[in-house]
Write a protein that holds these residues in place. Structure first.
Motif, mmCIF file in Angstrom:
data_model
loop_
_atom_site.group_PDB
_atom_site.id
_atom_site.type_symbol
_atom_site.label_atom_id
_atom_site.label_comp_id
_atom_site.label_asym_id
_atom_site.label_seq_id
_atom_site.Cartn_x
_atom_site.Cartn_y
_atom_site.Cartn_z
ATOM 1 N N ALA A 571 0.863 -1.181 0.000
ATOM 2 C CA ALA A 571 0.000 0.000 0.000
ATOM 3 C C ALA A 571 0.896 1.225 0.000
ATOM 4 N N TYR A 572 0.384 2.332 -0.575
ATOM 5 C CA TYR A 572 1.154 3.573 -0.692
ATOM 6 C C TYR A 572 0.466 4.677 0.100
ATOM 7 N N PHE A 573 1.299 5.502 0.765
ATOM 8 C CA PHE A 573 0.797 6.624 1.552
ATOM 9 C C PHE A 573 1.557 7.883 1.134
ATOM 10 N N THR A 574 0.826 8.957 0.923
ATOM 11 C CA THR A 574 1.451 10.238 0.579
ATOM 12 C C THR A 574 1.552 11.085 1.834
ATOM 13 N N VAL A 575 2.754 11.591 2.096
ATOM 14 C CA VAL A 575 3.023 12.405 3.275
ATOM 15 C C VAL A 575 3.490 13.772 2.816
ATOM 16 N N ASN A 581 10.536 22.001 11.200
ATOM 17 C CA ASN A 581 10.550 22.283 12.637
ATOM 18 C C ASN A 581 9.958 21.164 13.478
ATOM 19 N N GLU A 582 9.774 19.968 12.930
ATOM 20 C CA GLU A 582 9.313 18.811 13.702
ATOM 21 C C GLU A 582 9.921 17.553 13.104
ATOM 22 N N ARG A 583 9.806 16.456 13.877
ATOM 23 C CA ARG A 583 10.333 15.166 13.416
ATOM 24 C C ARG A 583 9.218 14.385 12.744
ATOM 25 N N TRP A 584 9.605 13.608 11.718
ATOM 26 C CA TRP A 584 8.639 12.849 10.924
ATOM 27 C C TRP A 584 9.052 11.374 10.981
ATOM 28 N N ARG A 585 8.530 10.672 12.022
ATOM 29 C CA ARG A 585 8.855 9.266 12.235
ATOM 30 C C ARG A 585 7.621 8.412 11.993
ATOM 31 N N PRO A 602 5.064 -4.131 14.145
ATOM 32 C CA PRO A 602 5.331 -2.881 13.422
ATOM 33 C C PRO A 602 6.414 -3.066 12.380
ATOM 34 N N SER A 603 6.346 -2.232 11.376
ATOM 35 C CA SER A 603 7.431 -2.201 10.390
ATOM 36 C C SER A 603 8.641 -1.540 11.026
ATOM 37 N N ASN A 604 9.709 -1.469 10.281
ATOM 38 C CA ASN A 604 10.848 -0.665 10.700
ATOM 39 C C ASN A 604 10.410 0.789 10.832
ATOM 40 N N GLU A 605 11.043 1.509 11.765
ATOM 41 C CA GLU A 605 10.738 2.934 11.888
ATOM 42 C C GLU A 605 11.487 3.699 10.805
ATOM 43 N N LEU A 606 10.757 4.515 10.079
ATOM 44 C CA LEU A 606 11.339 5.324 9.012
ATOM 45 C C LEU A 606 11.219 6.787 9.404
#
Length: 1124
Positions: A571-575, A581-585, A602-606
């Motif tokens: 599946a694909y997700f658009t971010v 100014n913030e972290r995107w984990r 959980p998957s690996n943390e990206l």
């Protein structure tokens, strides 16, 4: 006096005289026993015999005994005598009387006193009331005395006195005997306490032990006491319970009675509880259940009996289930049906509301489920009440023994107060087995109670009243399991009523399915601020949906999976847009539609790396960016002190390679790789993050791993590895492997531009690195590597190192005297130093002396020859070298008076061994290791006579003349020595080698670079040779007997690889001394020691100055044009 007698005397002093003396005759005395005539064996008893005042002597008699007893005490003022028995035994029982004597004679005997001893027979009797010890005032009651021992008679006692005549014991059961006694009418103004005994007719004064004491409970007319139980009348089996009895009047005694018991349950003389008495049952059992009453007795009599307390024990049978047939969240006035069911065949089900009996229903059996059930209808009527229910099952035969209570069912009333807030910590997505806390927070005000309800549950999940003043409750789940997943709401209740329900909280359990999913960025996780990125979630498991989570919170709606490859769903997700100014984990999960709160592992943390605007950090590798395979390397990233986190990203990776949170505020982070492999090779950047956001990305670090491809290439220099200063050289790298590219590194490991490989007919690949400028005295070492186009950071083994030498550019500081020391790798102790080695550097001063031979270069055997060395610059020392010699052949130091700057080297009686090429050097004694340029070499040719006869004649003549000249020579020699003592201006030393010990001592005492040799008279001829194109100076020790101990040194460019100065503390004392005599001072160079596995091996330190050529002075190297 005996304390018992003192007490008895005190009692008697308070009694009146009851037997006055009658006039005219002696009255009989009175005999009585204290404390009574029924005494338990082992106790004390005293007989009081009382007579008139004229009684002088008292005697006590026992039936069947011929002797009388003498008083143990005599009270003359009281006219009494005391006869004491301190320890009553069975033989003390019997009939007693007493008499006294006076001046008028002896009195008649007293009445007979029968002394009964109890406790002789140990079989105890039981006394009970039929039908009950509870009696109404004025009525009669029957008491029964029962024994297992076949006594003949039984007697009833009231307060220690005989109450009735004896009754025979009748057999009532096969092993029991009993007697009945009628008591009455009873009155409420006294206490009715009874015991009974048994005895045999053969010994009527020997009784059994006492029965239990039975007190009749007379229901009087005084106000009845109150009875209750704590914590309640319904008690779990094994728990404790306290029964309280409280009277309204000052009470002397309390009695608690259980219906059906033959005697009161408990009796207390209670005054310490404020007109209350208590009966504690420490562990509730079936035997303690029943109906209880209590009574109290005052100075005016008995009270009425209390109301009934019914004590019930629960938990004896398995608990039923209490269910609501609809949602437990109800509104006021709604009728709700509750169902109590069990698989046990209970006769009755009982419903309690707030632990009080609410209703009772007979059970019925369902035809389909075969369960026993009863239905109860309830109707909440107020917001301000709580509606908590349980149900129990029990049997008709034992109505006070109940089953275990069902789980508590509380109806949640949806009220009108403000709804509370519901949230979960650390989040609503929890890994299986981890803990989570659900917080329900309401408004401030009255102390509220909070209820947590899970959708679909038949009852609230949990309720809680905060202990500390506050407005929130915490519901903890210590280990998250599948059944905890679901949708939750919470309610609050206080004295005002119920709140509205909270918003829904969906709690998710992860890790239910072990098949892990993989999350990656489609192109790269590096994103510019404001940009978008597409993330891909992939799994081999056939999940129906995937969901993306950011920082443990749901980030996107669910996305249905789709098949792309066999056994692969994605599946694909658009971010975006992302901000710096913030972290995107992110992590992603897979799950099935049928259980949407049960997720995969959980998957690996990206983490997306947002290239921000803050100052970029610095990245480097230690020990360098060129690392041999399986060696360790550390990548450093240095930012500012405000940095909170560092991230290392390897170009081409789907996620960051390393992440480190900063804790010690040293503004740098390290990422260690203990053993590098080809997978670690590549281009690296680092980022840092602080409160203000992300920095720019650092410069690129290229990490190269060498030694991955086996088969090292060969590196060579064209046309030669020796060039003039400032010259250029071409390097050629050749390999039998089919590498696509070759690259070259220098001493600083900087990379040259890679060269594409060329394939030649031999099957080899090669590359040329042209026009490499050599400016220093020595360049390199150079190494080359091969690699393939598809892995440009994975290199072959390094070629052997190649050094490029520059002629004529040795540093003068290299000159000096050297020693080396050895040590074992396993020890800190050093060996004794080696023999000293002199390194001589030419070209200082920059002059070329002139060497000439007289009479000529062609010399006959036995002739004399003189070599004259002249310098155009002032020097005070000359050295003469012969090709093939390890040290200066001759050494001459001028006296201060000699200003000619020349020296003559005279050789007498030339032999054939003196033939060869010679050069000379000039030097200053202040710098004995710095020499001028060498002179032009001259070659001396030694030849013999023309014919054999000349030799015979010459020898004969010489023999006869020798005797003549010997005397003259000795005289002249003596004279010559005397002149030398007076100051000869020139001193010549012809030197030969000595042993190493002599050399050491000479070097420690003198700054002369060579030892002395023996003089010889030689005949020689001189021949001048042509110049050579290059010049080298090699110095070698004269061979000793053991050639393996030769030390050598070479004065030419040489790279001191990882050389370190030997600590002065480890050097022998003579080394510093010799250094101090060398002008600028010698240098000790120690090359890094090799280590071996054998602990007995010696680690050697090698001195390297010039490449040795077997200790020979190559005069062909001197055949060059000397610099002017």
């Amino acid at each position: 006096m005996n304390p018992f007698l003192i007490m008895l005397l005190f009692l008697e002093l308070n009694q009146d005289l009851r037997n006055p003396v009658l006039a005219g005759f002696l009255s009989k005395p009175t005999l009585r026993a204290v404390p009574g005539n029924v005494v338990t064996t082992g106790n004390q008893v005293a007989f009081f015999c009382e007579g008139p005042s004229e009684a002088k002597e008292y005697h006590l008699y026992k039936l069947g005994s011929q002797d009388y007893l003498i008083p143990t005490a005599l009270l003359e003022t009281e006219n009494k005598a005391i006869f004491s028995i301190s320890l009553v035994q069975w033989h003390n029982s019997g009939q007693y009387w007493c008499s006294y004597a006076s001046t008028s004679g002896t009195s008649e005997n007293s009445d007979i006193l029968e002394l009964v001893v109890t406790g002789v027979y140990t079989s105890r009797l039981t006394l009970s009331a039929i039908p009950s010890p509870v009696v109404t005032a004025g009525e009669h009651v029957t008491l029964q005395c029962v024994s297992k021992e076949p006594y003949n008679m039984s007697i009833l006692m009231k307060d220690g006195e005989k109450f009735s005549s004896p009754e025979p014991l009748q057999k009532i059961y096969s092993d029991q005997f009993g007697a009945l006694f009628s008591v009455g009418p009873v009155t409420p103004n006294q206490r009715w306490r009874f015991t009974c005994y048994g005895y045999s007719l053969s010994s009527p004064q020997l009784w059994s032990v006492s029965s239990n004491q039975l007190e009749l409970l007379v229901s009087g007319t005084l106000h009845k006491p109150t009875i209750w139980a704590e914590p309640g009348s319904v008690i779990t089996s094994g728990s404790y319970v306290t029964i309280w009895c409280e009277a309204t009047l000052p009470t002397l005694i309390y009695l608690i009675y259980k219906d059906g018991n033959p005697e009161p349950w408990d009796q207390q003389n209670q005054i310490v509880y404020n007109n209350k008495a208590k009966l504690t049952i420490s562990s509730m059992t079936e035997l303690n259940t029943g109906r209880y009453h209590c009574y109290s007795y005052t100075i005016t009599g008995w009270t009425e009996r209390s109301d009934t307390l019914e004590l019930v024990v629960t938990g004896v049978y398995n608990k039923p289930k209490l269910l609501i047939l609809q949602d437990p969240v109800v509104t006021v006035g709604m009728t709700v049906t509750l169902s109590c069911t069990s698989n046990h065949s209970y006769n009755w089900f009982l419903l309690t509301k707030n632990d009080q009996k609410s209703s009772i229903h007979r059970t019925s059996q369902d035809k389909h489920t075969r369960l026993f059930l009863a239905k109860f209808q309830v109707r909440p009527m107020a917001f301000s009440q709580r509606w908590r229910f349980r149900c129990y099952g029990y049997y008709t035969s034992n109505p006070q023994v109940w089953s275990e209570g069902s789980d508590l069912l509380e109806l949640l009333i949806s009220g009108k107060l403000k709804k509370p807030t519901l949230r979960a910590e650390p989040g609503s997505v929890i890994a299986s087995g981890n803990n989570v806390t659900i917080l329900c927070e309401g408004t401030k005000g009255n102390q509220p109670m909070y209820f947590l309800y899970k959708e679909g549950s038949p009852a609230p999940w949990e309720s809680q009243t905060p202990k500390d003043p506050g407005n929130k409750a915490m519901f903890s789940i210590a280990s998250m399991e599948k059944h905890h997943a679901g949708k939750y709401r919470c309610y609050s209740y206080n004295s005002v009523g119920w709140s509205e329900r909270s918003d829904m909280l969906e709690l998710v359990v992860t890790g239910v399915y072990s098949s892990k999913v993989t999350l990656s960025a489609v192109s790269s996780p590096v994103v510019t601020s404001g940009g978008h990125v597409t993330l891909q979630c992939v799994s081999q498991q056939a999940y129906t949906s995937f969901i993306l989570v950011k920082d443990n919170e749901k980030f996107s709606r669910l996305v249905s999976s789709r098949d792309t490859y066999p056994k692969r769903l994605e599946a694909y997700f658009t971010v975006g847009p992302v901000t710096h100014n913030e972290r995107w984990r992110f992590t992603c999960y897979g799950y099935y539609w049928s259980s949407s709160q049960l997720w995969s592992a959980p998957s690996n943390e990206l983490e997306l790396l947002v290239s921000g605007t803050l100052h970029k950090p610095t990245i480097w590798a230690h020990p360098g960016s060129l690392i041999t395979s399986e060696s360790p390397v550390t990548i450093w990233c240095e930012g500012t002190l405000e940095s909170l986190m560092y991230v290392i990203y390897k170009e081409g990776s789907p996620e960051p390679s390393y992440t480190q949170t900063q804790t010690d505020h040293n503004n740098k982070a390290q990422f260690s790789i203990p053993s590098v492999t080809r997978l670690n090779a590549g281009r690296y950047n680092c980022y840092s993050y602080n409160y203000a956001g992300w920095t720019e990305r650092s410069d690129t670090l290229e990490l190269v791993v060498t030694g991955v491809h086996h088969g090292k290439p060969t590196l060579s220099a064209l046309p030669s590895p020796v060039v003039t200063s400032g010259g250029k050289v071409t390097l050629k790298c050749v390999s039998s492997k089919g590498y696509d590219w070759f690259t070259l590194t220098g001493a600083d490991q900087n990379f040259s531009s890679p060269q594409k490989a060329q394939f030649i007919h031999t099957g080899q690949s090669l590359a040329l690195f042209p026009e490499i400028t050599v400016a220093s005295s020595k360049s390199g070492p150079f190494r080359c590597y091969g690699y393939y186009t598809n892995s440009p950071h994975v290199w072959s083994e390094a070629s052997d190192p190649l050094e490029i030498h520059v002629s004529g550019s040795v540093n003068s500081s290299i000159g000096g005297q050297y020693r080396c020391l050895g040590a074992h790798s396993s020890s800190s102790e050093w060996s004794a130093p080696s023999d000293p080695l002199d390194i001589l550097v030419t070209g200082y001063p920059a002059v070329t002396p002139n060497l000439s031979v007289h009479p000529g270069t062609n010399v006959s055997l036995g002739e004399n020859v003189t070599l004259l060395c002249q310098s155009s610059a002032p020097v005070d020392t000359f050295l003469l070298f012969k090709e093939g010699a390890a040290h200066p052949y001759l050494h001459q130091k001028l006296q201060f008076q000699d200003l000619q700057n020349q020296a003559e080297f005279s050789i007498s009686s030339v032999t054939s061994a003196l033939g060869g090429s010679y050069v000379c050097f000039g030097s200053q004694s202040s710098s004995p290791y710095l020499l001028s340029y060498p002179s032009v070499p001259v070659e001396i040719i030694v030849s013999g006579p023309a014919r054999y006869q000349k030799a015979v004649i010459g020898v004969s003549v010489a023999f006869f003349l020798l005797l003549f000249f010997l005397t003259i020579f000795l005289l002249l020699r003596l004279r010559h020595q005397n002149k030398d003592r007076k100051g000869v201006q020139t001193e010549t030393h012809l030197q030969h080698p000595t042993d190493s010990v002599t050399r050491d001592k000479s070097h420690q005492k003198s700054s002369k670079p060579a030892p002395a040799i023996q003089e010889e008279v030689l005949y020689a001829t001189v021949k001048v040779t042509q110049h050579a194109d290059s010049m080298e100076l090699d110095v070698l020790r004269i061979h000793e007997k053991d050639s393996s101990k030769d030390l050598y040194a070479q004065v030419k460019p040489c790279r001191l690889r990882r050389a370190e100065a030997t600590s002065s503390s480890l050097m022998p004392k003579e080394l510093p001394d010799s250094n101090n005599t060398q002008g600028k001072g010698g240098k000790v160079l120690v090359e890094q020691a090799d280590t071996t596995d054998d602990s007995n091996d010696v680690t050697y330190a090698q001195l390297c100055i010039l490449t040795p050529r077997q200790g020979q002075v190559n005069l062909s190297a001197f055949r060059q044009k000397s610099p002017s």
